[in-house]
Design a protein around this motif. Structure first.
Motif, PDB file in Angstrom:
ATOM      1  N   GLN A 157     -41.163 -32.497 -37.431  1.00 26.69           N
ATOM      2  CA  GLN A 157     -40.843 -31.309 -38.215  1.00 26.69           C
ATOM      3  C   GLN A 157     -41.740 -30.124 -37.877  1.00 26.69           C
ATOM      4  OE1 GLN A 157     -38.479 -30.353 -40.731  1.00 26.69           O
ATOM      5  NE2 GLN A 157     -37.430 -31.975 -39.646  1.00 26.69           N
ATOM      6  N   ASN A 180     -23.791 -37.277 -36.461  1.00 29.17           N
ATOM      7  CA  ASN A 180     -23.721 -38.361 -37.451  1.00 29.17           C
ATOM      8  C   ASN A 180     -23.363 -39.691 -36.801  1.00 29.17           C
ATOM      9  OD1 ASN A 180     -24.375 -36.593 -39.470  1.00 29.17           O
ATOM     10  ND2 ASN A 180     -22.255 -36.202 -40.051  1.00 29.17           N
ATOM     11  N   PRO A 193     -36.561 -29.768 -44.673  1.00 22.56           N
ATOM     12  CA  PRO A 193     -36.583 -31.169 -44.254  1.00 22.56           C
ATOM     13  C   PRO A 193     -35.246 -31.691 -43.710  1.00 22.56           C
ATOM     14  CG  PRO A 193     -36.554 -31.016 -46.639  1.00 22.56           C
ATOM     15  CD  PRO A 193     -36.703 -29.616 -46.118  1.00 22.56           C
ATOM     16  N   ASP A 194     -34.154 -31.011 -43.980  1.00 24.31           N
ATOM     17  CA  ASP A 194     -32.858 -31.498 -43.503  1.00 24.31           C
ATOM     18  C   ASP A 194     -32.554 -31.103 -42.063  1.00 24.31           C
ATOM     19  OD1 ASP A 194     -32.399 -32.691 -45.944  1.00 24.31           O
ATOM     20  OD2 ASP A 194     -31.329 -30.954 -46.740  1.00 24.31           O
ATOM     21  N   PHE A 195     -33.311 -30.143 -41.529  1.00 24.53           N
ATOM     22  CA  PHE A 195     -33.057 -29.688 -40.168  1.00 24.53           C
ATOM     23  C   PHE A 195     -33.914 -30.467 -39.184  1.00 24.53           C
ATOM     24  CE2 PHE A 195     -33.741 -27.143 -36.404  1.00 24.53           C
ATOM     25  CZ  PHE A 195     -32.443 -26.800 -36.067  1.00 24.53           C
ATOM     26  N   CYS A 196     -33.310 -30.883 -38.091  1.00 29.87           N
ATOM     27  CA  CYS A 196     -34.079 -31.526 -37.022  1.00 29.87           C
ATOM     28  C   CYS A 196     -33.413 -31.206 -35.696  1.00 29.87           C
ATOM     29  CB  CYS A 196     -34.186 -33.028 -37.243  1.00 29.87           C
ATOM     30  SG  CYS A 196     -32.619 -33.885 -37.281  1.00 29.87           S
TER      31      CYS A 196
END
Length: 194
Positions: free
Chosen positions: A42, A61, A85-88
């Motif tokens: 992150q 997915n 936190p949802d972005f990678c």
């Protein structure tokens, strides 16, 4: 006096004898195929491409890799912690590449305490937005084969690698990369380019 856009961020900071520059900016050299960071990281810091090229992407997915951006000298990327936190994403090196790594707190300090630097940072952000918006516009405006041809033509430009070689950007990417960037298939990309 040359602007930051004309001379580059690092030269601007060096000329100003900016405090903490040596401790907070590190040069990295990577080889073709290296992974700078993967989807589990992150806090990546901020990276500037000095020479070479990288591709940014993610994992679907279904667990399949895809790319959504190619970056070349002068472009900045990273600091995924800003995005939540949802972005990678991952960053893979396309050719021998030299990067400058700016520690995030130092970079934040610079752009919040220097109006010229803040203007420069905003222009870099808008440039990246424009690249993305242009790619989306091409997907909506052209038929699939035309999208591939437009992208391939736009990538038919030379970049300098960290080894001092000139290479064409469109020769560094795969048919799957082209398909990802044009919302088409690998097979259609291969058929169109050959």
């Amino acid at each position: 006096m040359p602007t930051i856009m004309e001379k580059g961020l690092y030269a601007y900071l060096t000329d100003r004898k900016e405090a903490g520059l040596k401790e907070n900016v590190i040069t990295k050299k990577l080889k073709k195929g290296d992974i700078l960071y993967d989807t589990t990281q992150q806090d990546t810091g901020i990276f500037e491409i000095v020479s070479g090229a990288v591709k940014l992407g993610g994992i679907s997915n279904k667990g399949k890799e895809y790319i959504y951006e190619l970056l070349t000298p002068g472009e900045f990327f990273g600091n995924l912690a800003f995005l939540g936190p949802d972005f990678c994403e991952f960053c893979k090196v396309l050719t021998a590449t030299e990067l400058r790594y700016y520690k995030t707190p130092y970079f934040k300090h610079l752009i919040t305490h220097d109006p010229q630097l803040a203007d420069w940072a905003f222009s870099k952000i808008v440039f990246r937005w424009n690249k993305t918006e242009s790619m989306l516009a091409n997907i909506r405006s052209y038929e699939p084969r035309e999208r591939i041809q437009v992208l391939y033509s736009s990538l038919q430009r030379k970049i300098m690698t960290a080894n001092g070689r000139e290479v064409f950007l469109n020769k560094l990417i795969t048919y799957q990369d082209i398909a990802d960037l044009t919302a088409t298939t690998r097979q259609l990309a291969a058929d169109t380019i050959h």
